[in-house]
Enzyme design. Structure first.
Site, PDB file in Angstrom:
ATOM      1  N   GLY A  48      36.155  -8.091   4.302  1.00 26.88           N
ATOM      2  CA  GLY A  48      37.140  -7.024   4.391  1.00 26.88           C
ATOM      3  C   GLY A  48      36.472  -5.670   4.255  1.00 26.88           C
ATOM      4  O   GLY A  48      35.247  -5.540   4.376  1.00 26.88           O
ATOM      5  N   ALA A  49      37.262  -4.641   3.966  1.00 29.04           N
ATOM      6  CA  ALA A  49      36.710  -3.287   3.855  1.00 29.04           C
ATOM      7  C   ALA A  49      35.651  -3.208   2.769  1.00 29.04           C
ATOM      8  O   ALA A  49      34.612  -2.556   2.938  1.00 29.04           O
ATOM      9  CB  ALA A  49      37.832  -2.292   3.579  1.00 29.04           C
TER      10      ALA A  49
ATOM     11  N   CYS B 153      38.115  -1.487  -9.566  1.00 29.72           N
ATOM     12  CA  CYS B 153      37.818  -0.095  -9.207  1.00 29.72           C
ATOM     13  C   CYS B 153      38.291   0.847 -10.309  1.00 29.72           C
ATOM     14  O   CYS B 153      37.582   1.789 -10.691  1.00 29.72           O
ATOM     15  CB  CYS B 153      38.456   0.259  -7.875  1.00 29.72           C
ATOM     16  SG  CYS B 153      40.251   0.039  -7.810  1.00 29.72           S
TER      17      CYS B 153
END
Length: 308
Positions: free
Chosen positions: A26-27, A139
């Site tokens: 994914g990203a 994150c």
């Protein structure tokens, strides 16, 4: 204990290259592969996903990496690697770890699985030491832990609230599936590294157009907080984080009575991510830093995966 003194020399000029594999396309996986490709100490030998048509696999191929749509099975068949990055989901990582553990490979987990040893480079240090499974928390954890750790080390913090906002178009399927795990893992890290038990964690996925740059807002209860003293502590913590994530900045820092509010913004420094995707950039930057430090570890025994 903070081991930040080692960060200045965390990327040695000369290291023996470590072979790595990436699971997840994914990203976050694309940016991770990009950062690995730029690292002189890391050699990406395999990128594994599930969708043979994924943009992540195509990007890895464009960099000359071997790719597969066979996922973890291909990694196990091609192993050993020095390092395996898991950029899938918390549930998938819990399945992957028992398969990877017997191999003796360093596994760097970018999911909020809470399986491995938590690492926030400027707080825990970057060396993996004897841990074979290193967890990058989340994150929001990478953005907040350095600041809450510094605050709690200097002031009598009684309450912490961490509110992170990410743009909808860089919050992929795994992020949305991991919301409960995100809150739990981030809260556990904030409590562990601050010593504050009264903690609240919130993650907002913003559909705003133009997309919102990744932000983390920290609210702290600090009796008789001195604004100048708080700002000095926060600025020092931020400067340390910028040693590996240069887009990390303090947007605001206020103290009134016993309420401290700190606004952090992370702008992505990436070849493939938009600038607002600082959430992916900061966790990937931390992960690559851990791998580079491992590659430079004296006495490390190299392993060999599939040829590039």
């Amino acid at each position: 204990m903070s081991l930040t003194a080692g960060l200045t020399d965390a990327r040695p000029d000369t290291v023996e290259t470590a072979t790595v594999a990436v699971i997840g396309t994914g990203a976050i996986g694309r940016d991770l592969v990009s950062k690995i490709d730029r690292s002189p100490g890391l050699d990406c030998r395999l990128v594994a996903g599930r969708n043979p048509e994924s943009a992540g696999l195509r990007y890895a191929e464009s960099l000359g990496c071997a790719t597969t749509a066979a996922g973890i099975d291909a990694v196990l068949a091609a192993s050993p690697f020095d390092v395996v990055f898991d950029a899938t989901s918390a549930a998938s990582h819990r399945d992957h770890w028992p398969l990877l553990e017997p191999l003796g490979t360093l596994v760097i987990d970018l999911t909020p699985s809470k399986v491995g040893q938590m690492v926030a480079p400027t707080v825990t240090g970057v060396a993996a030491e004897d841990a074979r499974n290193v967890n990058l928390i989340s994150c929001g954890g990478q953005a907040s832990v350095p600041v809450v750790h510094a605050l709690a080390a200097r002031f009598p913090v009684t309450y912490l609230e961490v509110v992170s906002t990410v743009a909808s178009d860089v919050a992929g399927r795994a992020t949305r599936l991991n919301l409960d795990e995100y809150v739990t893992a981030t809260g556990h890290a904030v409590t562990t590294f601050s010593g504050v038990s009264d903690v609240k964690i919130i993650l907002n996925i913003s559909p705003a157009v133009p997309p919102a740059t990744f932000r983390t807002v920290i609210h702290a209860r600090v009796p008789d907080a001195d604004a100048a003293a708080v700002r000095a502590v926060v600025d020092r913590a931020a400067e340390q984080v910028r040693s590996f994530a240069p887009g990390y900045e303090v947007v605001a820092c206020t103290a009134a009575d016993d309420l401290v509010t700190i606004v952090l913004k992370v702008t992505a420094c990436s070849d493939v991510l938009p600038p607002y995707a600082g959430n992916l950039d900061i966790i990937n930057a931390a992960a690559v830093l851990v791998a580079e430090q491992y590659a430079a570890r004296p006495g490390r025994v190299s392993r060999t995966g599939v040829s590039s």
